[in-house]
Design a protein around this motif. Structure first.
Motif, PDB file in Angstrom:
ATOM      1  N   LEU A   1     -38.204  63.546 -43.662  1.00  0.00           N
ATOM      2  CA  LEU A   1     -37.706  62.237 -44.102  1.00  0.00           C
ATOM      3  C   LEU A   1     -38.748  61.386 -44.816  1.00  0.00           C
ATOM      4  O   LEU A   1     -38.397  60.445 -45.527  1.00  0.00           O
ATOM      5  N   GLY A   2     -40.043  61.674 -44.611  1.00  0.00           N
ATOM      6  CA  GLY A   2     -41.044  60.823 -45.230  1.00  0.00           C
ATOM      7  C   GLY A   2     -42.466  61.251 -44.938  1.00  0.00           C
ATOM      8  O   GLY A   2     -42.708  62.342 -44.422  1.00  0.00           O
ATOM      9  N   ILE A   3     -43.396  60.347 -45.263  1.00  0.00           N
ATOM     10  CA  ILE A   3     -44.811  60.670 -45.177  1.00  0.00           C
ATOM     11  C   ILE A   3     -45.604  59.442 -44.735  1.00  0.00           C
ATOM     12  O   ILE A   3     -45.269  58.315 -45.110  1.00  0.00           O
TER      13      ILE A   3
ATOM     14  N   MET B   1     -43.162  46.226 -47.057  1.00  0.00           N
ATOM     15  CA  MET B   1     -41.913  46.893 -46.751  1.00  0.00           C
ATOM     16  C   MET B   1     -40.970  46.701 -47.932  1.00  0.00           C
ATOM     17  O   MET B   1     -40.844  45.595 -48.458  1.00  0.00           O
ATOM     18  N   GLY B   2     -40.364  47.769 -48.397  1.00  0.00           N
ATOM     19  CA  GLY B   2     -39.451  47.712 -49.530  1.00  0.00           C
ATOM     20  C   GLY B   2     -40.077  48.088 -50.863  1.00  0.00           C
ATOM     21  O   GLY B   2     -39.363  48.271 -51.843  1.00  0.00           O
TER      22      GLY B   2
ATOM     23  N   CYS C   1     -41.501  52.186 -49.184  1.00  0.00           N
ATOM     24  CA  CYS C   1     -42.350  51.820 -48.050  1.00  0.00           C
ATOM     25  C   CYS C   1     -41.463  51.213 -46.966  1.00  0.00           C
ATOM     26  O   CYS C   1     -40.769  50.230 -47.197  1.00  0.00           O
ATOM     27  N   ARG C   2     -41.481  51.805 -45.785  1.00  0.00           N
ATOM     28  CA  ARG C   2     -40.636  51.332 -44.687  1.00  0.00           C
ATOM     29  C   ARG C   2     -41.399  50.470 -43.693  1.00  0.00           C
ATOM     30  O   ARG C   2     -40.820  49.698 -42.959  1.00  0.00           O
TER      31      ARG C   2
ATOM     32  N   PHE D   1     -52.359  51.758 -43.103  1.00  0.00           N
ATOM     33  CA  PHE D   1     -51.490  52.901 -42.819  1.00  0.00           C
ATOM     34  C   PHE D   1     -50.072  52.462 -43.148  1.00  0.00           C
ATOM     35  O   PHE D   1     -49.642  51.394 -42.714  1.00  0.00           O
ATOM     36  N   SER D   2     -49.361  53.252 -43.932  1.00  0.00           N
ATOM     37  CA  SER D   2     -47.991  52.894 -44.302  1.00  0.00           C
ATOM     38  C   SER D   2     -47.088  54.117 -44.182  1.00  0.00           C
ATOM     39  O   SER D   2     -47.529  55.250 -44.319  1.00  0.00           O
ATOM     40  N   GLY D   3     -45.821  53.848 -43.921  1.00  0.00           N
ATOM     41  CA  GLY D   3     -44.825  54.897 -43.811  1.00  0.00           C
ATOM     42  C   GLY D   3     -43.867  54.830 -44.982  1.00  0.00           C
ATOM     43  O   GLY D   3     -43.331  53.765 -45.288  1.00  0.00           O
ATOM     44  N   TRP D   4     -43.685  55.950 -45.647  1.00  0.00           N
ATOM     45  CA  TRP D   4     -42.846  56.023 -46.852  1.00  0.00           C
ATOM     46  C   TRP D   4     -41.677  56.957 -46.618  1.00  0.00           C
ATOM     47  O   TRP D   4     -41.848  58.086 -46.162  1.00  0.00           O
ATOM     48  N   SER D   5     -40.490  56.470 -46.945  1.00  0.00           N
ATOM     49  CA  SER D   5     -39.262  57.252 -46.817  1.00  0.00           C
ATOM     50  C   SER D   5     -38.979  57.944 -48.160  1.00  0.00           C
ATOM     51  O   SER D   5     -38.931  57.287 -49.201  1.00  0.00           O
ATOM     52  N   PHE D   6     -38.782  59.262 -48.129  1.00  0.00           N
ATOM     53  CA  PHE D   6     -38.469  59.994 -49.353  1.00  0.00           C
ATOM     54  C   PHE D   6     -37.070  59.642 -49.852  1.00  0.00           C
ATOM     55  O   PHE D   6     -36.129  59.620 -49.073  1.00  0.00           O
ATOM     56  N   LEU D   7     -36.960  59.370 -51.159  1.00  0.00           N
ATOM     57  CA  LEU D   7     -35.663  59.042 -51.759  1.00  0.00           C
ATOM     58  C   LEU D   7     -35.170  60.160 -52.685  1.00  0.00           C
ATOM     59  O   LEU D   7     -33.980  60.497 -52.646  1.00  0.00           O
ATOM     60  N   ASN D   8     -36.070  60.695 -53.525  1.00  0.00           N
ATOM     61  CA  ASN D   8     -35.636  61.683 -54.506  1.00  0.00           C
ATOM     62  C   ASN D   8     -36.849  62.381 -55.097  1.00  0.00           C
ATOM     63  O   ASN D   8     -37.929  61.809 -55.199  1.00  0.00           O
TER      64      ASN D   8
END
Length: 123
Positions: free
Chosen positions: A66-68, A78-79, A100-101, A112-119
């Protein structure tokens, strides 16, 4: 598993090593994510969609379907939308559009950041 590791060179180093490992294990326990994250350390480049800034160099910490998780010297909100160029050893980097979530400080001037994969942009 810890008992299989060789002892550190001193009792102080052993204590610090075990303390750092315990802190990391506690963080993993506290992390209530829906998907399993795997350790994944690779250089990557972040190109924010909202800015015409230079490429932001960073590195990944973990990955899931789902992400990295990303460690950088830049802070994100965020966003934020960005393309992430993730290094591959035998091919060109994969480029993924991500959002960025969440973002936290990560000691000193690191974030440290969490990124949600979109495409996928380029494979």
């Amino acid at each position: 598993m810890l008992e299989d590791l060789p002892k550190a060179r001193s009792a102080d180093l052993e204590r610090v090593f075990r303390s750092l490992l315990a802190e990391e294990q506690q963080r993993a326990i506290d992390d209530r994510r829906a998907s399993v994250r795997l350790p994944f350390v690779r250089p990557l480049v972040i190109n924010l969609r909202s800015a015409k800034s230079d490429r932001i160099e960073a590195f990944s910490r973990n990955i899931s379907t789902l992400g990295i998780g990303v460690v950088s010297k830049e802070t994100f909100k965020m966003g934020d939308l960005a393309t992430l160029e993730i290094h591959r050893f035998s091919r060109q980097p994969v480029v993924i559009l991500a959002e960025c979530r969440w973002a936290d400080s990560f000691g000193g001037h690191w974030h440290f950041s969490g990124w949600s994969f979109l495409n996928i942009v380029r494979d």
